[in-house]
Design a protein around this motif. Structure first.
Motif, PDB file in Angstrom:
ATOM      1  N   ALA A  22       8.188  11.974  -7.477  1.00 26.04           N
ATOM      2  CA  ALA A  22       7.720  11.953  -6.281  1.00 26.04           C
ATOM      3  C   ALA A  22       6.076  11.191  -6.439  1.00 26.04           C
ATOM      4  O   ALA A  22       5.809  10.294  -5.565  1.00 26.04           O
ATOM      5  CB  ALA A  22       7.718  12.817  -5.157  1.00 26.04           C
ATOM      6  N   THR A  23       5.612  11.899  -7.129  1.00 23.72           N
ATOM      7  CA  THR A  23       4.224  11.636  -7.542  1.00 23.72           C
ATOM      8  C   THR A  23       3.884  10.314  -8.006  1.00 23.72           C
ATOM      9  O   THR A  23       3.129   9.469  -7.534  1.00 23.72           O
ATOM     10  CB  THR A  23       3.556  12.671  -8.301  1.00 23.72           C
ATOM     11  N   TYR A  24       4.882   9.821  -9.141  1.00 20.98           N
ATOM     12  CA  TYR A  24       4.705   8.666  -9.775  1.00 20.98           C
ATOM     13  C   TYR A  24       5.030   7.550  -8.796  1.00 20.98           C
ATOM     14  O   TYR A  24       4.292   6.576  -8.668  1.00 20.98           O
ATOM     15  CB  TYR A  24       5.821   8.421 -10.740  1.00 20.98           C
ATOM     16  N   ASP A  25       5.908   7.860  -7.570  1.00 18.90           N
ATOM     17  CA  ASP A  25       6.345   6.532  -6.701  1.00 18.90           C
ATOM     18  C   ASP A  25       5.140   6.736  -5.767  1.00 18.90           C
ATOM     19  O   ASP A  25       4.768   5.246  -5.317  1.00 18.90           O
ATOM     20  CB  ASP A  25       7.477   7.118  -5.895  1.00 18.90           C
ATOM     21  N   LEU A  26       4.358   7.610  -5.448  1.00 18.47           N
ATOM     22  CA  LEU A  26       3.093   7.471  -4.505  1.00 18.47           C
ATOM     23  C   LEU A  26       2.219   6.688  -4.995  1.00 18.47           C
ATOM     24  O   LEU A  26       1.457   6.011  -4.603  1.00 18.47           O
ATOM     25  CB  LEU A  26       2.856   9.060  -3.800  1.00 18.47           C
ATOM     26  N   VAL A  27       1.779   7.143  -6.444  1.00 18.04           N
ATOM     27  CA  VAL A  27       0.825   6.408  -6.940  1.00 18.04           C
ATOM     28  C   VAL A  27       0.953   5.012  -7.312  1.00 18.04           C
ATOM     29  O   VAL A  27       0.262   4.055  -7.267  1.00 18.04           O
ATOM     30  CB  VAL A  27       0.478   7.278  -8.411  1.00 18.04           C
ATOM     31  N   ALA A  30       0.502   3.365  -3.947  1.00 17.54           N
ATOM     32  CA  ALA A  30      -0.893   3.400  -3.649  1.00 17.54           C
ATOM     33  C   ALA A  30      -1.475   2.019  -4.769  1.00 17.54           C
ATOM     34  O   ALA A  30      -2.589   1.479  -4.020  1.00 17.54           O
ATOM     35  CB  ALA A  30      -1.623   4.472  -3.946  1.00 17.54           C
ATOM     36  N   ALA A  31      -1.275   1.956  -5.738  1.00 15.94           N
ATOM     37  CA  ALA A  31      -1.775   1.008  -6.781  1.00 15.94           C
ATOM     38  C   ALA A  31      -1.242  -0.341  -6.129  1.00 15.94           C
ATOM     39  O   ALA A  31      -2.034  -1.190  -6.459  1.00 15.94           O
ATOM     40  CB  ALA A  31      -1.315   1.205  -7.913  1.00 15.94           C
ATOM     41  N   ALA A  32      -0.091  -0.441  -5.777  1.00 15.42           N
ATOM     42  CA  ALA A  32       0.255  -1.763  -5.410  1.00 15.42           C
ATOM     43  C   ALA A  32      -0.415  -2.208  -4.294  1.00 15.42           C
ATOM     44  O   ALA A  32      -0.744  -3.384  -3.805  1.00 15.42           O
ATOM     45  CB  ALA A  32       1.863  -1.871  -4.883  1.00 15.42           C
ATOM     46  N   LYS A  33      -0.907  -1.390  -3.111  1.00 18.91           N
ATOM     47  CA  LYS A  33      -1.849  -1.760  -1.999  1.00 18.91           C
ATOM     48  C   LYS A  33      -3.159  -1.849  -2.155  1.00 18.91           C
ATOM     49  O   LYS A  33      -3.998  -2.350  -1.411  1.00 18.91           O
ATOM     50  CB  LYS A  33      -1.330  -0.761  -0.921  1.00 18.91           C
ATOM     51  N   ALA A  34      -3.605  -1.201  -3.459  1.00 19.45           N
ATOM     52  CA  ALA A  34      -5.036  -1.454  -3.704  1.00 19.45           C
ATOM     53  C   ALA A  34      -5.504  -2.853  -3.972  1.00 19.45           C
ATOM     54  O   ALA A  34      -4.845  -3.528  -4.666  1.00 19.45           O
ATOM     55  CB  ALA A  34      -5.366  -0.468  -4.782  1.00 19.45           C
ATOM     56  N   PRO A  35      -6.729  -3.329  -3.504  1.00 19.12           N
ATOM     57  CA  PRO A  35      -7.176  -4.636  -3.853  1.00 19.12           C
ATOM     58  C   PRO A  35      -7.872  -4.754  -5.182  1.00 19.12           C
ATOM     59  O   PRO A  35      -9.187  -5.038  -5.375  1.00 19.12           O
ATOM     60  CB  PRO A  35      -8.335  -4.767  -2.640  1.00 19.12           C
TER      61      PRO A  35
END
Length: 93
Positions: A22-27, A30-35
């Motif tokens: 779950a942590t891996y999926d969240l990270v 979040a990384a995919a959305k980061a500019p």
């Protein structure tokens, strides 16, 4: 009794695995959305601006030193050489 210990260790491993996934999926989300591209471009822009400022400061210092040297040569009576204009090509293209 040994089965309970094995069951407890297995349950612990499963819980850790689920939390880790779950942590891996969240990270990852979040990384995919980061500019990242914008951040990289901004960092490159700041680097280029810093380089330009450093070049300007170095050129200014060189010119000031050349003025000082020219005045010192004039004071001792030497002829001051004319400043170099740029690269000249001695060959044909």
């Amino acid at each position: 009794m040994a089965a309970y210990g094995l069951l407890a260790k297995t349950a612990t491993l499963v819980v850790h695995g689920v939390v880790g996934a779950a942590t891996y999926d969240l990270v990852r989300k979040a990384a995919a959305k980061a500019p990242l591209r914008e951040s990289a471009v901004s960092a490159a822009e700041l680097g280029l601006r810093g380089t330009r400022k450093a070049e300007e400061a170095a050129e200014s210092a060189r010119l000031k030193l050349a003025d000082v040297m020219a005045e010192a040569r004039e004071r001792i009576g030497e002829e001051v050489p004319t400043p170099a204009i740029g690269d000249t090509h001695d060959h044909d293209h």
